[in-house]
Design a protein around this motif. Sequence first.
Motif, short mmCIF file in Angstrom:
data_model
loop_
_atom_site.label_atom_id
_atom_site.label_comp_id
_atom_site.label_asym_id
_atom_site.label_seq_id
_atom_site.Cartn_x
_atom_site.Cartn_y
_atom_site.Cartn_z
N TYR A 170 12.07 26.85 46.10
CA TYR A 170 13.05 27.03 47.05
C TYR A 170 13.90 28.40 46.74
CZ TYR A 170 17.20 25.75 50.08
OH TYR A 170 17.95 25.85 51.03
N SER A 171 14.18 29.12 47.76
CA SER A 171 14.96 30.40 47.75
C SER A 171 16.20 30.51 48.72
CB SER A 171 13.98 31.33 47.99
OG SER A 171 12.92 31.43 47.06
N LEU A 172 17.22 31.12 48.27
CA LEU A 172 18.58 31.46 49.16
C LEU A 172 18.54 32.90 49.04
CD1 LEU A 172 21.03 28.76 47.81
CD2 LEU A 172 19.93 28.74 50.00
N TYR A 173 19.37 33.48 50.06
CA TYR A 173 19.72 34.97 50.22
C TYR A 173 20.92 35.02 49.73
CZ TYR A 173 21.04 39.35 51.52
OH TYR A 173 21.61 40.73 51.95
N PHE A 174 21.32 35.95 48.65
CA PHE A 174 22.31 35.89 47.87
C PHE A 174 22.91 37.41 47.76
CE2 PHE A 174 25.47 35.89 44.20
CZ PHE A 174 25.40 34.55 43.82
N GLU A 175 24.31 37.75 48.04
CA GLU A 175 24.90 39.02 48.03
C GLU A 175 26.35 39.17 47.80
OE1 GLU A 175 25.19 42.86 50.93
OE2 GLU A 175 24.60 41.09 51.89
N VAL A 176 26.69 39.68 46.89
CA VAL A 176 28.19 39.94 46.55
C VAL A 176 28.70 41.54 46.55
CG1 VAL A 176 30.14 39.34 45.15
CG2 VAL A 176 28.50 37.86 45.51
N ASP A 177 29.69 42.07 47.32
CA ASP A 177 30.06 43.09 47.40
C ASP A 177 31.53 42.89 46.69
OD1 ASP A 177 31.00 45.85 47.71
OD2 ASP A 177 31.37 45.64 49.83
N SER A 178 31.55 43.51 45.40
CA SER A 178 33.02 43.03 44.74
C SER A 178 32.99 44.56 43.71
CB SER A 178 32.96 41.94 43.95
OG SER A 178 31.75 42.19 43.18
N TYR A 179 34.37 44.30 43.17
CA TYR A 179 34.52 45.59 41.99
C TYR A 179 35.50 44.65 41.02
CZ TYR A 179 38.98 46.76 43.95
OH TYR A 179 40.36 46.47 44.37
N VAL A 180 35.28 44.96 39.89
CA VAL A 180 36.11 44.61 38.54
C VAL A 180 36.61 45.94 37.92
CG1 VAL A 180 36.47 43.29 36.55
CG2 VAL A 180 35.06 42.24 38.59
N LYS A 181 37.92 46.26 37.68
CA LYS A 181 38.14 47.15 36.98
C LYS A 181 39.36 47.06 36.18
CE LYS A 181 41.22 48.68 40.81
NZ LYS A 181 41.70 49.76 41.87
N ASN A 182 39.60 47.98 35.13
CA ASN A 182 40.85 48.01 34.18
C ASN A 182 41.94 48.58 34.99
OD1 ASN A 182 39.99 46.47 31.79
ND2 ASN A 182 38.47 48.23 31.74
N VAL A 183 43.01 47.79 34.80
CA VAL A 183 44.21 48.34 35.43
C VAL A 183 45.28 48.42 34.48
CG1 VAL A 183 46.12 48.13 37.18
CG2 VAL A 183 43.68 47.78 37.83
N LYS A 184 46.28 49.40 34.31
CA LYS A 184 47.41 49.27 33.24
C LYS A 184 48.49 49.17 34.31
CE LYS A 184 47.03 51.28 29.13
NZ LYS A 184 47.93 51.03 27.92
N THR A 185 49.31 47.97 33.79
CA THR A 185 50.51 47.77 34.30
C THR A 185 51.55 47.28 33.42
OG1 THR A 185 51.17 46.09 36.15
CG2 THR A 185 49.82 45.27 34.53
N LYS A 186 52.60 46.75 33.92
CA LYS A 186 54.01 46.68 33.19
C LYS A 186 54.64 45.29 33.34
CE LYS A 186 54.88 51.50 32.96
NZ LYS A 186 54.64 51.91 31.65
N ASN A 187 55.01 44.59 32.17
CA ASN A 187 56.10 43.69 32.24
C ASN A 187 57.46 44.22 32.03
OD1 ASN A 187 54.34 41.59 32.20
ND2 ASN A 187 54.06 41.37 29.92
N ILE A 188 58.38 43.72 32.70
CA ILE A 188 59.81 43.84 32.44
C ILE A 188 60.57 43.18 31.89
CG2 ILE A 188 61.78 44.47 33.86
CD1 ILE A 188 60.22 45.19 36.14
N ILE A 189 61.27 43.41 30.98
CA ILE A 189 62.11 42.60 29.83
C ILE A 189 63.61 42.98 30.15
CG2 ILE A 189 62.44 41.52 27.78
CD1 ILE A 189 59.55 40.85 28.94
N ALA A 190 64.67 41.92 30.30
CA ALA A 190 65.97 42.49 30.23
C ALA A 190 66.74 41.28 29.38
CB ALA A 190 66.56 42.35 31.44
N ASP A 191 67.31 41.82 28.43
CA ASP A 191 67.90 40.98 27.10
C ASP A 191 69.38 41.20 27.58
OD1 ASP A 191 65.66 39.71 26.28
OD2 ASP A 191 65.68 40.88 24.34
N THR A 192 70.04 40.12 27.43
CA THR A 192 71.41 40.50 27.27
C THR A 192 71.97 40.93 25.90
OG1 THR A 192 72.07 38.29 26.33
CG2 THR A 192 71.97 38.51 28.86
N LYS A 193 72.87 41.88 25.91
CA LYS A 193 73.28 42.76 24.98
C LYS A 193 74.16 41.58 23.85
CE LYS A 193 73.67 47.38 26.61
NZ LYS A 193 72.91 48.15 25.76
N HIS A 194 74.99 40.51 24.48
CA HIS A 194 75.31 39.67 24.02
C HIS A 194 74.76 38.43 23.56
CE1 HIS A 194 78.95 42.44 23.77
NE2 HIS A 194 78.53 42.84 25.15
N GLY A 195 75.39 37.43 23.07
CA GLY A 195 74.63 36.30 22.87
C GLY A 195 73.93 36.09 21.44
#
Length: 526
Positions: free
Chosen positions: A273-298
């Motif tokens: 038994y057969s099927l037709y199979f196709e996927v057009d996609s991409y996987v890539k590495n991306v540089k990104t950033k978290n943001i952290i804000a700490d109170t100076k006090h406490g």
Amino acid sequence: MRVLGIVGSIAVANLVGATVVPQYVQEAFSVEDVYESVREVTDLFDDSSESSIFGWPHVPYFLKPGVDSEKIQESITIEQLNETAWDLFDAANKSTKEFGHPTRVIGSKGHWKSIGYILSKLNEHRDYYDISVQSFPALAGKVNSYNLSFVNDGGKVPTAKPFALTPPVKGFVGKVIEVPNLGCDEIDYKSLVIPKNSIALIERGQCPFGKKSNLAGKHGFKAAIIYDNDPLSKNGISGTLEKPTKNTVATIGVSYKEGKVLIAAIELSKNDYSLYFEVDSYVKNVKTKNIIADTKHGDPENIVALGAHSDSVSDGPGINDDGSGAISLLTIAKELVHYKINNKVRFAWWAAEEEGLLGSVYYANNLSPEENSKIRLFMDYDMMASPNYEYQVYDANNKDHPEGSEELKNLYIDFYQSQNLTYSLIPFDGRSDYVGFINHGIPSGGIATGAEGINKKNGFPFDQCYHSLCDDVSNLAFDAFLVNTRLIAHSVATYAKSLEGFPERNLNVTAASTSEFPYRGSKLIV
């Protein structure tokens, strides 16, 4: 007049950078009196005025009153939330040229604009916060199109969905071969004769989808179909392969029913038994950033941490998911600056949540034991304003989750009950950024308003625009948005003021296994 005159001098001195207030002023007047007078003077200044060149017209920290939950809640308005929502939508529009529509997906101009916007707003209060970014690598992917269809009539296989981070494969007709057991072990493939251009048919269960796909590729399959193991499932599988390897093959998921239909077809055809199979996609590495804000006090030994994610999926601007949480945190961060606190507060905006909680997991994984031990709790705020909302609280307990998680749950419940609002409990299933913290023994909790699930009160989805182009400003329920932002403010104020009665960290707890969570973000992993 004497108070106002002296305080006016202090405020002007503060504008030009002076930080020392004469001792006689501190002794002569109560902090509350001086604080109110300083606010009268500093309210005269506008950031757009020429006076802003001298610095921030901010009240000296020692003159501020102690953090007050009721007052900080009262300061939060729908107008604030709406204005920031439009600013984030404007950021998403920066991606329109590249994507054809607004989006804040990682790596896009819309997401970089979102990061810049949050940083610019925090920078206005750099006398109150230490602001930093954390760069990290992330896998990003997109499926442009896919086709799983019957060879005899060309009809599409019902419920077929490609897995997130699936590699591509050019269209081909392949023989479908059922993999015995669950396709999680090498031995499951040893007895199979696998012709060129074959498609593995594997049942869901026991191990991550990525492992099934990797093993199929390693043993010679060109592609894989994973069918659900839940007979009640009707919509196929929304899953992710997480971290594709050189062996990972293009993978599509189908429902339990369609899986059984394919098995019957294989048997009827005597394994031809057969099927037709196709996927057009991409996987890539991306540089990104978290943001952290700490109170100076406490107290830096007792950190109250909370987070939301700054990114969206590629298909839309993500103003509810999770623009709403990001907006709530930014609004509260701007209001908290008017108060003194006893415990340090850490605000975080995670990137790459939609790729599998990558930003928050990276952050938690890279905490030193000492840094980890200082975080008393983490609160996750994802999707605060779904249009067909219900107030949802993560059903934490101190047996299955780090001790203190149950106390967080009870704080949210007490708040909703005090407002005469009904709520529901939802499981910790891995769908948001608490995962990395729980896995490293940090007490966690949070609230939400529902995603693609069905609201039992009316039979419609909580958010019909979930992960879609229509998740824009018009998709926000501002009544729920206001309630939840005030609840977040209450949680921050409560623990920034005191952790009395909150369990001490149990540093002997080992990290939990990530396999305990069936989801990684919005996608199933197992």
